[in-house]
Design a protein around this motif. Structure first.
Motif, PDB file in Angstrom:
ATOM      1  N   LEU A  96       0.831  -1.211   0.000  1.00 19.37           N
ATOM      2  CA  LEU A  96       0.000   0.000   0.000  1.00 19.37           C
ATOM      3  C   LEU A  96       0.865   1.260   0.000  1.00 19.37           C
ATOM      4  O   LEU A  96       0.500   2.291  -0.596  1.00 19.37           O
ATOM      5  N   ALA A 134     -15.885   0.029   1.324  1.00 27.54           N
ATOM      6  CA  ALA A 134     -15.216  -1.269   1.487  1.00 27.54           C
ATOM      7  C   ALA A 134     -16.137  -2.358   0.959  1.00 27.54           C
ATOM      8  O   ALA A 134     -17.335  -2.370   1.268  1.00 27.54           O
ATOM      9  N   PHE A 172     -11.434  -1.264  -1.659  1.00 24.17           N
ATOM     10  CA  PHE A 172     -11.537  -0.141  -0.727  1.00 24.17           C
ATOM     11  C   PHE A 172     -11.332   1.188  -1.435  1.00 24.17           C
ATOM     12  O   PHE A 172     -10.544   1.271  -2.395  1.00 24.17           O
ATOM     13  N   ARG A 174      -9.282   4.262  -1.414  1.00 26.48           N
ATOM     14  CA  ARG A 174      -7.893   4.295  -0.975  1.00 26.48           C
ATOM     15  C   ARG A 174      -7.721   4.918   0.419  1.00 26.48           C
ATOM     16  O   ARG A 174      -7.031   4.360   1.278  1.00 26.48           O
ATOM     17  N   LEU A 177      -8.680   2.566   3.287  1.00 31.57           N
ATOM     18  CA  LEU A 177      -7.726   1.473   3.555  1.00 31.57           C
ATOM     19  C   LEU A 177      -6.476   2.016   4.249  1.00 31.57           C
ATOM     20  O   LEU A 177      -5.956   1.393   5.185  1.00 31.57           O
ATOM     21  N   HIS A 181      -5.281   0.795   7.989  1.00 29.30           N
ATOM     22  CA  HIS A 181      -3.956   0.242   8.295  1.00 29.30           C
ATOM     23  C   HIS A 181      -3.235   1.093   9.330  1.00 29.30           C
ATOM     24  O   HIS A 181      -2.542   0.558  10.200  1.00 29.30           O
ATOM     25  N   ASP A 191      -8.407  -7.381   5.351  1.00 30.78           N
ATOM     26  CA  ASP A 191      -8.360  -5.918   5.434  1.00 30.78           C
ATOM     27  C   ASP A 191      -9.700  -5.325   5.814  1.00 30.78           C
ATOM     28  O   ASP A 191      -9.767  -4.308   6.497  1.00 30.78           O
ATOM     29  N   VAL A 195     -11.239  -2.258   8.598  1.00 35.26           N
ATOM     30  CA  VAL A 195     -12.205  -1.207   8.274  1.00 35.26           C
ATOM     31  C   VAL A 195     -13.415  -1.302   9.221  1.00 35.26           C
ATOM     32  O   VAL A 195     -13.939  -0.287   9.691  1.00 35.26           O
TER      33      VAL A 195
END
Ligand code: CTP
Ligand code: MG
Length: 235
Positions: A96, A134, A172, A174, A177, A181, A191, A195
């Motif tokens: 990412l 998401a 997602f 961007r 996400l 993270h 992932d 979220v």
């Protein structure tokens, strides 16, 4: 033939591929194990590269195999390869971190789901473009599920009609996400779980039998069969 990605596309696909494949048994990192004569990672990247709208593919490779993976994928598609981390989440974070800010839609797709079709990549991306922050592809749960205690005594039967088995690619916005993270404290196996922790809505779309995860030796047997029966296959 090298697939050409779409320079006007709005999607980055991150492919965590740095796992050891312990449950598959001895034979090296799972993403590099062969299915129909080609590594799982090659199958996964080829299908992702065939999806419309994909501008960038970033692979998180086993750190010792970064140079090998670059050479392996060069004839398949234009791919960025970064060293993965100690767990899946850190491998996704590493991938990412190299996605340029102008990419709006980020998909995370396990190399272990080598046969996920390009159409699934497109449908997840379309749902994100359609306004969902998401998106996860899911299938109904087919087995009866029991909850048990530490002594393997059944506590009860879970209502499976409200359960879903989750696949990848997960899609997602961007910024969501990146925020998930950044905020994650515990380890997550997917992932979307991060979220959810942010309190954000996660939308389900129909998954695919072909997006099965290759985890145990028996999964490789099933995947060989699916590969031989794909539409357009000459096998
Ligand atoms: N993965 C990763 N980095 C890690 C661990 C896992 O990029 N440190 C990737 C795997 O390569 C795989 C995906 O995350 O594509 C899903 O993980 P899993 O199916 O558990 O693969 P492995 O971790 O390789 O398998 P095992 O747990 O049996 O060792
Ligand atoms: Mg694992």
């Amino acid at each position: 033939m090298t697939a050409h990605l779409d320079p006007r596309g709005d999607v980055a696909v991150l492919v965590p591929a740095a796992g050891a494949g312990v449950r598959l048994g001895p034979g090296g990192p799972k993403a590099l194990r062969l299915l129909g004569g080609e590594p799982l990672l090659v199958h996964a990247v080829r299908r992702a590269a065939a999806a419309r709208g994909v501008r960038l593919i970033v692979v998180a490779a086993p750190p010792a195999d970064v140079a090998f993976v670059r050479e392996l994928l060069a004839p398949v598609a234009e791919v960025t390869v970064v060293p993965g981390g100690a767990d899946r989440q850190s491998s996704v974070s590493a991938a990412l971190s190299v996605v340029p800010p102008e990419v709006d839609v980020v998909l995370v797709h396990d190399a272990a789901r080598a046969l996920a079709p390009a159409a699934l990549v497109e449908s997840v991306a379309a749902a994100v473009r359609g306004g969902a922050g998401a998106v996860i592809p899911v299938l109904p749960v087919v087995d009866t599920i029991k909850e048990v205690d530490a002594s393997e005594v059944v506590l009860g039967t879970v209502d499976r009609s409200t359960l879903r088995a989750v696949q990848t690619p997960q899609g997602f916005r961007r910024d969501l996400l990146v925020a998930a993270h950044a905020a994650a404290v515990a380890a997550h196996t997917d992932d979307a779980g991060m979220v959810e922790k942010l309190g954000e809505r996660v939308l389900c779309v129909p998954g695919s039998d072909h997006a099965m995860k290759i985890t145990r030796p028996i999964d490789l047997v099933l995947a060989e069969y699916l590969l031989g029966h794909e539409a357009g296959s000459t096998a």
